[in-house]
Every structure is written in structure tokens, then in C-alpha cells.
Design a protein around this motif. Structure first.
Motif, PDB file in Angstrom:
ATOM      1  N   LEU A   2      18.328  12.236  34.901  1.00 37.53           N
ATOM      2  CA  LEU A   2      17.112  13.027  34.717  1.00 37.53           C
ATOM      3  C   LEU A   2      16.504  13.420  36.059  1.00 37.53           C
ATOM      4  O   LEU A   2      16.061  14.560  36.239  1.00 37.53           O
ATOM      5  CB  LEU A   2      16.077  12.224  33.927  1.00 37.53           C
ATOM      6  CG  LEU A   2      16.114  12.322  32.414  1.00 37.53           C
ATOM      7  CD1 LEU A   2      14.950  11.563  31.815  1.00 37.53           C
ATOM      8  CD2 LEU A   2      16.048  13.772  31.985  1.00 37.53           C
ATOM      9  N   LEU A  54      19.918  16.379  27.581  1.00 35.33           N
ATOM     10  CA  LEU A  54      19.260  15.556  26.561  1.00 35.33           C
ATOM     11  C   LEU A  54      20.262  14.623  25.889  1.00 35.33           C
ATOM     12  O   LEU A  54      20.024  13.422  25.767  1.00 35.33           O
ATOM     13  CB  LEU A  54      18.587  16.463  25.536  1.00 35.33           C
ATOM     14  CG  LEU A  54      18.022  15.777  24.296  1.00 35.33           C
ATOM     15  CD1 LEU A  54      16.945  14.795  24.683  1.00 35.33           C
ATOM     16  CD2 LEU A  54      17.451  16.801  23.337  1.00 35.33           C
ATOM     17  N   VAL A 101      21.626  11.882  28.390  1.00 33.23           N
ATOM     18  CA  VAL A 101      20.610  10.884  28.723  1.00 33.23           C
ATOM     19  C   VAL A 101      20.291  10.029  27.503  1.00 33.23           C
ATOM     20  O   VAL A 101      20.172   8.802  27.594  1.00 33.23           O
ATOM     21  CB  VAL A 101      19.348  11.584  29.262  1.00 33.23           C
ATOM     22  CG1 VAL A 101      18.222  10.593  29.433  1.00 33.23           C
ATOM     23  CG2 VAL A 101      19.643  12.240  30.579  1.00 33.23           C
ATOM     24  N   PHE A 160      14.015   6.436  16.857  1.00 31.89           N
ATOM     25  CA  PHE A 160      14.891   7.493  17.344  1.00 31.89           C
ATOM     26  C   PHE A 160      14.086   8.543  18.108  1.00 31.89           C
ATOM     27  O   PHE A 160      14.490   8.989  19.178  1.00 31.89           O
ATOM     28  CB  PHE A 160      15.640   8.141  16.190  1.00 31.89           C
ATOM     29  CG  PHE A 160      16.650   9.141  16.656  1.00 31.89           C
ATOM     30  CD1 PHE A 160      17.810   8.727  17.267  1.00 31.89           C
ATOM     31  CD2 PHE A 160      16.414  10.492  16.527  1.00 31.89           C
ATOM     32  CE1 PHE A 160      18.728   9.641  17.737  1.00 31.89           C
ATOM     33  CE2 PHE A 160      17.324  11.418  16.987  1.00 31.89           C
ATOM     34  CZ  PHE A 160      18.492  10.987  17.586  1.00 31.89           C
ATOM     35  N   TYR A 177      13.191   7.449  21.583  1.00 36.49           N
ATOM     36  CA  TYR A 177      14.312   7.604  22.520  1.00 36.49           C
ATOM     37  C   TYR A 177      14.492   9.060  22.898  1.00 36.49           C
ATOM     38  O   TYR A 177      14.776   9.391  24.044  1.00 36.49           O
ATOM     39  CB  TYR A 177      15.614   7.072  21.918  1.00 36.49           C
ATOM     40  CG  TYR A 177      15.652   5.581  21.867  1.00 36.49           C
ATOM     41  CD1 TYR A 177      15.206   4.834  22.950  1.00 36.49           C
ATOM     42  CD2 TYR A 177      16.118   4.904  20.759  1.00 36.49           C
ATOM     43  CE1 TYR A 177      15.227   3.467  22.906  1.00 36.49           C
ATOM     44  CE2 TYR A 177      16.138   3.537  20.698  1.00 36.49           C
ATOM     45  CZ  TYR A 177      15.693   2.817  21.782  1.00 36.49           C
ATOM     46  OH  TYR A 177      15.705   1.470  21.747  1.00 36.49           O
ATOM     47  N   LEU A 178      14.319   9.925  21.893  1.00 40.20           N
ATOM     48  CA  LEU A 178      14.455  11.360  22.139  1.00 40.20           C
ATOM     49  C   LEU A 178      13.441  11.811  23.186  1.00 40.20           C
ATOM     50  O   LEU A 178      13.759  12.540  24.119  1.00 40.20           O
ATOM     51  CB  LEU A 178      14.239  12.105  20.829  1.00 40.20           C
ATOM     52  CG  LEU A 178      14.877  13.467  20.703  1.00 40.20           C
ATOM     53  CD1 LEU A 178      16.384  13.320  20.707  1.00 40.20           C
ATOM     54  CD2 LEU A 178      14.433  14.138  19.423  1.00 40.20           C
ATOM     55  N   ILE A 190      11.919   9.997  25.455  1.00 39.85           N
ATOM     56  CA  ILE A 190      12.192   9.458  26.796  1.00 39.85           C
ATOM     57  C   ILE A 190      13.310  10.256  27.448  1.00 39.85           C
ATOM     58  O   ILE A 190      13.315  10.480  28.650  1.00 39.85           O
ATOM     59  CB  ILE A 190      12.618   7.973  26.721  1.00 39.85           C
ATOM     60  CG1 ILE A 190      11.485   7.125  26.203  1.00 39.85           C
ATOM     61  CG2 ILE A 190      13.036   7.455  28.088  1.00 39.85           C
ATOM     62  CD1 ILE A 190      11.853   5.684  26.028  1.00 39.85           C
ATOM     63  N   SER A 191      14.278  10.686  26.620  1.00 38.02           N
ATOM     64  CA  SER A 191      15.487  11.280  27.191  1.00 38.02           C
ATOM     65  C   SER A 191      15.367  12.760  27.493  1.00 38.02           C
ATOM     66  O   SER A 191      16.170  13.297  28.240  1.00 38.02           O
ATOM     67  CB  SER A 191      16.664  11.077  26.232  1.00 38.02           C
ATOM     68  OG  SER A 191      16.770   9.728  25.880  1.00 38.02           O
ATOM     69  N   ILE A 192      14.411  13.436  26.890  1.00 34.25           N
ATOM     70  CA  ILE A 192      14.377  14.891  27.069  1.00 34.25           C
ATOM     71  C   ILE A 192      13.829  15.224  28.456  1.00 34.25           C
ATOM     72  O   ILE A 192      12.838  14.657  28.893  1.00 34.25           O
ATOM     73  CB  ILE A 192      13.556  15.551  25.945  1.00 34.25           C
ATOM     74  CG1 ILE A 192      13.841  17.054  25.926  1.00 34.25           C
ATOM     75  CG2 ILE A 192      12.079  15.304  26.086  1.00 34.25           C
ATOM     76  CD1 ILE A 192      13.397  17.713  24.645  1.00 34.25           C
ATOM     77  N   PRO A 193      14.527  16.088  29.190  1.00 30.71           N
ATOM     78  CA  PRO A 193      13.993  16.462  30.502  1.00 30.71           C
ATOM     79  C   PRO A 193      12.689  17.234  30.325  1.00 30.71           C
ATOM     80  O   PRO A 193      12.616  18.122  29.472  1.00 30.71           O
ATOM     81  CB  PRO A 193      15.068  17.382  31.088  1.00 30.71           C
ATOM     82  CG  PRO A 193      16.241  17.294  30.186  1.00 30.71           C
ATOM     83  CD  PRO A 193      15.786  16.778  28.880  1.00 30.71           C
ATOM     84  N   PHE A 232      11.237  19.559  31.939  1.00 31.94           N
ATOM     85  CA  PHE A 232      11.246  21.017  32.097  1.00 31.94           C
ATOM     86  C   PHE A 232      11.881  21.701  30.894  1.00 31.94           C
ATOM     87  O   PHE A 232      11.446  22.768  30.483  1.00 31.94           O
ATOM     88  CB  PHE A 232      11.960  21.415  33.390  1.00 31.94           C
ATOM     89  CG  PHE A 232      13.264  20.731  33.648  1.00 31.94           C
ATOM     90  CD1 PHE A 232      14.431  21.262  33.170  1.00 31.94           C
ATOM     91  CD2 PHE A 232      13.303  19.548  34.367  1.00 31.94           C
ATOM     92  CE1 PHE A 232      15.632  20.631  33.404  1.00 31.94           C
ATOM     93  CE2 PHE A 232      14.513  18.906  34.606  1.00 31.94           C
ATOM     94  CZ  PHE A 232      15.673  19.454  34.120  1.00 31.94           C
ATOM     95  N   PHE A 233      12.881  21.051  30.288  1.00 33.01           N
ATOM     96  CA  PHE A 233      13.515  21.628  29.098  1.00 33.01           C
ATOM     97  C   PHE A 233      12.523  21.650  27.932  1.00 33.01           C
ATOM     98  O   PHE A 233      12.345  22.661  27.246  1.00 33.01           O
ATOM     99  CB  PHE A 233      14.764  20.815  28.755  1.00 33.01           C
ATOM    100  CG  PHE A 233      15.479  21.270  27.512  1.00 33.01           C
ATOM    101  CD1 PHE A 233      15.729  22.617  27.300  1.00 33.01           C
ATOM    102  CD2 PHE A 233      15.915  20.359  26.569  1.00 33.01           C
ATOM    103  CE1 PHE A 233      16.403  23.044  26.168  1.00 33.01           C
ATOM    104  CE2 PHE A 233      16.581  20.770  25.436  1.00 33.01           C
ATOM    105  CZ  PHE A 233      16.817  22.112  25.229  1.00 33.01           C
ATOM    106  N   ILE A 267       7.045   5.321  25.292  1.00 35.10           N
ATOM    107  CA  ILE A 267       7.106   3.959  25.820  1.00 35.10           C
ATOM    108  C   ILE A 267       6.006   3.095  25.229  1.00 35.10           C
ATOM    109  O   ILE A 267       6.235   1.969  24.789  1.00 35.10           O
ATOM    110  CB  ILE A 267       7.020   3.996  27.352  1.00 35.10           C
ATOM    111  CG1 ILE A 267       8.279   4.648  27.903  1.00 35.10           C
ATOM    112  CG2 ILE A 267       6.871   2.605  27.913  1.00 35.10           C
ATOM    113  CD1 ILE A 267       8.137   5.147  29.293  1.00 35.10           C
TER     114      ILE A 267
END
Lengths: 324, 336
Positions: free
Chosen positions: A253, A298, A301, B151, B154-155, B157-160, B162-163, B218
Motif C-alpha cells: 500500500l 485491493l 493487499v 470482511f 478487512y476490505l 483496511i486493504s483498499i488504497p 486514493f482508489f 481498526i
């Protein structure tokens, strides 16, 4: 900051019986569906990245990410190339633009393949560096700390100092000041993320060094070096693995964020963050330039995070008892 | 807020230990801050390149100009002298930016006021969403809601960032047809106040939501795990055994005790005040702290970079101090 807080409250791990752990490990992993999915995606990603490296590099790559076709600008995904205007060597190998083309008519699929390797190596090398430093510092502080309080204090104060820096801002500053290269990024991410590992390796070592097998080894005259590396580290490795897996996710990331801001691997090499950043001017006309790399980051990660959290559950003895 | 375990009247002895704790931490944190200032100064000055080399092609940058510039900002002195000059200026509030010669503290204050609404709205969103989600997940552990919430966290936390920002921009702009970039719509000047107000809200909403995503994910997981831990305690079982209604068990017996660690989190959100995400503020052209820091990095404006770093280090240290202190206040079981 909150992430740090959540990490530090993780209960300690203890491997009471290595054999039982290894036997139960596969079974527990199978039961944890999300973790299994994470692992599967990770393996696929690894293969794609390796394949991508092979197919996009060399003098005459199968998928050339740098072919500019100005007459084929911003073609949507799955569109067929216009064979009349293209010379034969510029026709995409699949006969179709799988993910479309960007504003220079470059094949986004080929660029994504090239970028996969960057994400993978940055993730692994950065975490490798941070884990190495973390184990080393934490091991020294935990093992020698009792007798030489000075060493322990020195290392832990240094950890405190490093934790005061806003991490992304620090990374951005240093990356911007240094010449742009992939190696600098890996090293800097690695050098700024070892503090968590140091803290819990130290905690683990403090409890391990009181245990009988360490006393026995010492009584046998085994050298400190060997005790640390042969006897203690294997017993402290479980939480390190968990945090390393999650660390890879956050390193990927961070790298994507740096690339997005224009401080990533220098062009013409493609990175996922860079493709997204180049495509941001066309979000309404060519949304695939945003969605293809965005979803790729996405998914990768997410898979690392899911696998890491699954590992944490599996290696946590409290949970194991409940299930067993 | 009242907690279930009774608070003993603080004795004379405890007051003394609290005072000595405060004294010790203040000294320790000052020393840490001193080293942070050295480390950040060294990092910036040992990196290759110099601010005077930023624009070598500019014809106005004659060698005499560079020389004057170096003299003006003490760049020709040895490092330790530069260090003393810099922090003397910083502590007396006289630091000026190399780029435009304006007071750094003034610049930071101005940008801070722009970032503050984002921080406040983001924090409110984080805390009001995380608690209900986390508590509900814990009560229905293993159920459909819990698994979905897990879920989704987690999504998130994981998504950048800027995206996610561009997804939201595409969604809001195509569905609601409102402009979202910047502090307010350009040229909206003399519209009626409800329109002005709604305009500000729309512009504020997206960056705040983006700032809150990671925190929601979190914090809600943390609320869930705290809640689960307390639900497994003996006194909760006792309450249930003596026939207390389920609602009361959850909200009166369990929740109140599960809240304890979160009091300390008020201290830990302090550093966020100066954080101001670089990426999100760049995307939304939001003239906040993050963007100022980013521009300073691009221009090699060392005083601004170092000051931002220093203030954020102060806030991190103050945050941990406040959180330790709060823990001490709310939990009398803590021994010093």
C-alpha cells in the motif's frame, strides 16, 4: 497510530508443542476459509508476478508494456485493435486489449503485468529488511537486556524515537530527497517499519530466556549466538510471521501511495500506483485506468491481510483449544 | 462515565506516585524529543542535494544569489551550528520558510485550520460508526452480521485510499451531480446561505469519510475483541445466571467495562491533528496540512518539513502521555 495500538494488544503466542502445532496447522488452515482464500490469491499473485517479469522484460518481450500506439488511445477493455493502422509488431499479443489502453495507447494489461513484480518485490524486500532488523534488535534487547540494562534501554529508547515520526510523511520525505529508484523505496520502507517487530521479539525473548530449554542449553555451554539463533528464534517466529504477512500488505500500500504521488519507480517502468495516477485525469472517460490497478492492489493487499489474520488465529493457542 | 468496579478514594501515597510518574515521563519524553529533533535534522541534511540546487536552470539563480541564500540561512555553517540556529528560531517562533520568507508557524496555523474540520468530522464518523458495529458483531459472534462486518473491515483496511477516493468521486459526481473537489465550489460567492452550506458539506464529506475508513475498520475490530473478552468474564456470567435481562447484561455489565481501554484512545488520536493525509488532500485539492507538507517536500523547504515533523513528534509524545494518565485515572488497579 491506531493500527500500532491494535498491534501491541495482541496476546503473546506460545508454541507449547511444535509437533502438535504442525499437525494441527494444516487442518486449522483448511477450516479458516478467509485465510485459505487469502493464501490462494497470494499464490496466484506470486505466479502472475513471476510470469509478468518473464513476459515483459528482455529485448523482445511477449507483452511489451512500452509500445506507444497513439492511434489507439483510451480504448476500453476487451476492445479489438484496429489492424489496419497498426504495424504487425505493435498488435497486442492476445489480439485484444484485455484491460484497454491508456492515453498513449499502451496496453494496460502488459503494464499491469510489469507492475505486479514491483509490488511483490517491494513488499517482500521491505518486510524482509524490517523483520531482519526487528529480530536482531529485539533479540539483543531481550536476551542481553537483563544483564546489560544499558543495551536494552538504548534499543528501546531508539524504538520510541522512531515511533515519533509520522511514518508515511517520513518515507515520503526521504524518498523525495533521494534519487528515484526501486531499491531506495524498499530500503526506506524497511528501515521505517521494524519497530513493532523489535518490541514483540523482545517481549517474547524475555519470557523465553527464563524457560528450561534455554537454561539447559546455557548449562551445556552453548554459545549465546547459537542459543539465540538455534533455540530461541524458532520459538519466537510465529508472531513475527503474522506481522510480516500484514507488513507486506502495508508495504504494498505504501509503495502504491508513493507511486501515486509520483515518487515511485521512475518511468517508463509501470507500477500499479503509477498507472492509477496517470489515469486519474480520465476517471470519467476511461475509468478502467483507475479500476484495473485499483482492484489489483485491493485484492492483493486484502489477500495478505486475510492470510495474516488467519495465521494469527491459527497460531493463537487460546483459539486452538476452543476449537480442539 | 461510571464504571462497575468501585473507585477507591485516592490516598496520599497514590497522589505522590502519580506526581512522580508525571515527572518521570515528562523528563523521559523531553529527552526522546531532543533525539527526534537531532535524527530528523540529520536525515534531512545528510540526504544528497541542497535546496539551493532545486532550480539550477533558473537564470535568476546566479551563483551570487546562491551564495547569498546560503549565507542568509546559515547553510555555510557546520551542521551542529545550523542545528542550534534552527531550533533556537523554532522555539522562539521565528522560523521562516525558505520558499516565501513567511513565518512557518503562521503558515502551519493557517493550514491547520483548514485541516481541522476534516479531522473533527472524520473522528466523529469513526467513533460513532465503530462502536455500534463492533458491539453488534461481538453480541452476534460468528453470525452473518459478524462475518460481514469482519470482511468489510478487512476490505476497508486493504483498499488504497486514493482508489477509494476515485470510486467515491465517480459515484457522487455521477449520482448527485455535485462538485466535490476543493474547499468549496469555485465562484459560488454570493449564493443563498442554504446552498453555500450544502456546498461546504458536500466538499467536506468525501475527504472526511476517506480519512475515517481505516480508523473505522481498526476501531470496530478492537471494540469487538474488547467486548468479547469482557463477555467471557465471570461477573457477566453471574449477571446472566441471576436472571438479568440480556439487554442489560450486554449494555450495563459488559459494555461499561469494555469501554475502559478506549478512554485512553482519546490521547492516541492527538497526533492525527497534524497528520492530514497527504494523498487525500492532494486528490481533493484541500489546502490543508498534508498538502502543505507535500509542497514543502517538493520545494525542499527544510524549515517547514522539520517544523511539521517536530510538532507531530510533540503530539505523539503528548498523546501517549495523556493516554497513560487517563488510564491511571480511570483504572485504579494500575500500579505504578
Amino acid at each position: 497510530m491506531m493500527r500500532d495500538a491494535a498491534d501491541t494488544v495482541t496476546p503473546g503466542f506460545q508454541v507449547d508443542d511444535p509437533v502438535a502445532l504442525q499437525q494441527g496447522f494444516g487442518q486449522l488452515l483448511k477450516q479458516n476459509r478467509l485465510a485459505m482464500i487469502g493464501l490462494a490469491v497470494f499464490v496466484v499473485f506470486f505466479c502472475i508476478a513471476l510470469l509478468g517479469l518473464g513476459l515483459t522484460s528482455g529485448r523482445n518481450p511477449t507483452f511489451d508494456p512500452s509500445v506507444v500506439r497513439l492511434q489507439e488511445k483510451l480504448r476500453p477493455p476487451l476492445s479489438k485493435p484496429n489492424l489496419e493502422t497498426l504495424s504487425t509488431e505493435d498488435v497486442p499479443r492476445l489480439g485484444v486489449y484485455l484491460f484497454g489502453t491508456d492515453d498513449l495507447g499502451r496496453d494496460v494489461f502488459a503494464r499491469m503485468l510489469q507492475g505486479a513484480w514491483v509490488s511483490l518485490t517491494v513488499g517482500f524486500v521491505a518486510v524482509g529488511i524490517s523483520v531482519f532488523i526487528g529480530i536482531f534488535m529485539g533479540g539483543i534487547a531481550g536476551y542481553f537486556g537483563q544483564r546489560h540494562t544499558f543495551i536494552d534501554t538504548l534499543i528501546m529508547r531508539f524504538v520510541d524515537i522512531m515511533l515519533c515520526f509520522p511514518s508515511f510523511f517520513l518515507i515520503l520525505t526521504v524518498v523525495a530527497l533521494l534519487p528515484a529508484s526501486m531499491y531506495n523505496i524498499m530500503i526506506i520502507i524497511g528501515l521505517t517499519s521494524w519497530m513493532g517487530t523489535t518490541r514483540f521479539v523482545r517481549a517474547e525473548f524475555l519470557s523465553l530466556r527464563e524457560q528450561d530449554f534455554v537454561t539447559a542449553a546455557r548449562a551445556l555451554g552453548v554459545s549465546n549466538f547459537r542459543i539465540i539463533f538455534r533455540h530461541m528464534i524458532p520459538n519466537a517466529i510465529a508472531p513475527v510471521l503474522v506481522s510480516a504477512t500484514i507488513g507486506i500488505a502495508s508495504a504494498i500500500l505504501t509503495e502504491a501511495g508513493l507511486s501515486f504521488l509520483g515518487f515511485g519507480v521512475p518511468p517508463p517502468h509501470a507500477t500499479w500506483g503509477g498507472i492509477l495516477s496517470d489515469g486519474k485525469r480520465f476517471i470519467f472517460d476511461a475509468p478502467w485506468l483507475t479500476f484495473a490497478p485499483g482492484f489489483a492492489i485491493l485484492i492483493v493487499v486484502l489477500s495478505f491481510n486475510l492470510f495474516g489474520e488467519g495465521l494469527r488465529d491459527i497460531l493463537n493457542p487460546k483459539l486452538r483449544e476452543r476449537q480442539g | 462515565m461510571r464504571f462497575v468496579h468501585s473507585t477507591t478514594r485516592p490516598s496520599r501515597k497514590r497522589e505522590d506516585t502519580v506526581l512522580s510518574f508525571i515527572g518521570r515521563s515528562v523528563i523521559q519524553k523531553t529527552i526522546t524529543l531532543f533525539f527526534v529533533s537531532i535524527v530528523s535534522f540529520l536525515i534531512i541534511h545528510l540526504a544528497p542535494g541542497e535546496p539551493s540546487q532545486v532550480d539550477p536552470l533558473n537564470p535568476k539563480f546566479t551563483p551570487e544569489m546562491v551564495e547569498r541564500f546560503r549565507k542568509e540561512f546559515h547553510l555555510d555553517e557546520p551542521l551542529h551550528i545550523q542545528y542550534t540556529y534552527f531550533y533556537r528560531d523554532l522555539l522562539t517562533g521565528k522560523t521562516v520558510s525558505w520558499k516565501d520568507n513567511q513565518s512557518v508557524l503562521g503558515k502551519i496555523w493557517e493550514r491547520f485550520l483548514n485541516s481541522l474540520p476534516l479531522f473533527i468530522v472524520g473522528t466523529i464518523i469513526t467513533w460513532t460508526l465503530s462502536f455500534p458495529v463492533g458491539i453488534r458483531s461481538a453480541i452476534f459472534r460468528g453470525g452473518l452480521y459478524d462475518r460481514n462486518a469482519t470482511f468489510f473491515s478487512y476490505l476497508l483496511i486493504s483498499i488504497p485510499g486514493f482508489f477509494f477516493a476515485y470510486i467515491l468521486i465517480i459515484f457522487v459526481v455521477t449520482q448527485f451531480h455535485v462538485p466535490v473537489i476543493g474547499l468549496k465550489t469555485f465562484g459560488i460567492g454570493d449564493a443563498a446561505w442554504p446552498r453555500l452550506f450544502m456546498d461546504r458539506v458536500w466538499h467536506l464529506l468525501l475527504p472526511s469519510i476517506l480519512g475515517a475508513t481505516g480508523g473505522i475498520a481498526i476501531l470496530s475490530r478492537y471494540v469487538r475483541s474488547q467486548m468479547l473478552e469482557v463477555e467471557g468474564q465471570d461477573y457477566v456470567r453471574t449477571a446472566r445466571a441471576k436472571g438479568v435481562p440480556e439487554e442489560q447484561v450486554h449494555y450495563k455489565h459488559a459494555l461499561r467495562n469494555a469501554l475502559l481501554p478506549f478512554v485512553t484512545m482519546f490521547g492516541l488520536i492527538l497526533p492525527g491533528l497534524i497528520g492530514g493525509s497527504v494523498i487525500i488532500e492532494s486528490i481533493f485539492s484541500w489546502p490543508g496540512m498534508g498538502r502543505m507538507a507535500f509542497e514543502a517536500i517538493l520545494a525542499r523547504d527544510y524549515p517547514v518539513i522539520l517544523t511539521v515533523n517536530f510538532i507531530s513528534a510533540v503530539l505523539v509524545l503528548a498523546g501517549t502521555f495523556v493516554s497513560d494518565l487517563l488510564y491511571l485515572v480511570v483504572d485504579p488497579r494500575i500500579r505504578l
